[in-house]
Scaffold this motif. Sequence first.
Motif: not given
Length: 438
Positions: A20, A297, A300
């Motif tokens: 990320p 995810q 993130d």
Amino acid sequence: MEKYLLDNPLLEREEEYSAPAAAHGDGSDDASPPDAGGVDSPGEHTPIDDESWLDDQTASFGTSGSFDDDDGDGDYQDIQAATVSLREHLLWQLGLMTLPDRDRVLVRCLVEALDDDGYLTQSLDELVEVMPNELEIAPEELQIALNHLQHFDPTGVGARSAQECLLLQLAARPDDDACTLAQEIVGEHLELLASHDFPKIKKLTGCEDDALRAAHLLICSLNPRPGAAYACPETRYITPDVVVRKIRGQWSVNVNADAFPRLRINSLYAQILSRQRGSGLAGQLQEARWLIKNVQQRFDTILRVAQAIVERQRQFLDHGEVAMRPLVLREIAEALGLHESTISRVTTHKYMATPRGIFELKYFFGSHVSTEAGGACSATAIRALIKQMISAEEPKKPLSDSQISEVLGQQGIVVARRTIAKYREALSIPPVNLRKSI
């Protein structure tokens, strides 16, 4: 993660994987943008300048016979891993001695019975009971063997109590006034020393302040855990999930590439699957795609939470614990539009590397107390203030919990005496009577 890699042939590690993007505490876009393919370069893993948060405190001798400092593990806590065990060290010395075979066997039995600190935790009578009856060993024989063992290095090994351990070490020192008084105090008044009842010790021994001070310093210099230096403690390594650095005057948050699993779909299996419809690998392909997306995810979310924490705790990063502001999970949850339980899960066992050290994300949250000005002060900041005041106090006139409460009240921070006591105990700082010196 390793289980998925073993069970799913479509999943494999990748040398370079998109982590990320970096985020900044002020919301600015100082980080390098991703390339045209949408793949960011992995975050750097740079050395972190950890700072010690342990202040040196005057060692105090507790009622259990161990020296305690602020973090409760004593002066012998930071022990390097030994290459030779205590048992090996003692048996090597035994091999250099000229002893009858029977005595040599008994000393070896005592060595095997020692704990990690070098103490003999079983009585000689108990040891006699567990030895073979045909040997017909008497407690007197074991006592002779123990006398041999107690002359081994490290001094104090083979003791059956902290008191005996200290007396063995004092007996090995040059005989002078301080050592003689120290032996009397350890042998007859150890409980008074543990409670820092110096006036009563002076009355019972007839010594002056200077003599008592010298004897006290000598006792504090002894090692109540002589075998611990040969222990091999398990080292726990922490890989921070995010790294915080100051870039062009702003605090920047990056995912640590070393903590981010680099995963991809195995191209060979994917090609085979594309040509063979209905293959049994279809479910594993879907699982691999799901796992890669889930990992992305998750990191993130960790990055977003870390960014939100840094935005609210800049003063801590700039000035330390005394500047920590009150923060609760709900505040971050509302700011990011996530559930409070999600924030709790993301901040547990996830770590942030900062110039001030490595901290669990949950460290930045805590309760608060109100100030007279209508604001709030975090419990972390109050604990830091208590620690500062106690480290600067006059050793002969240490601050009581009530006095600390009054000083904080003068600064506009209203904290009850019992709360001060709770925070002090959390810092492993002894009460006022145990901090008082001669």
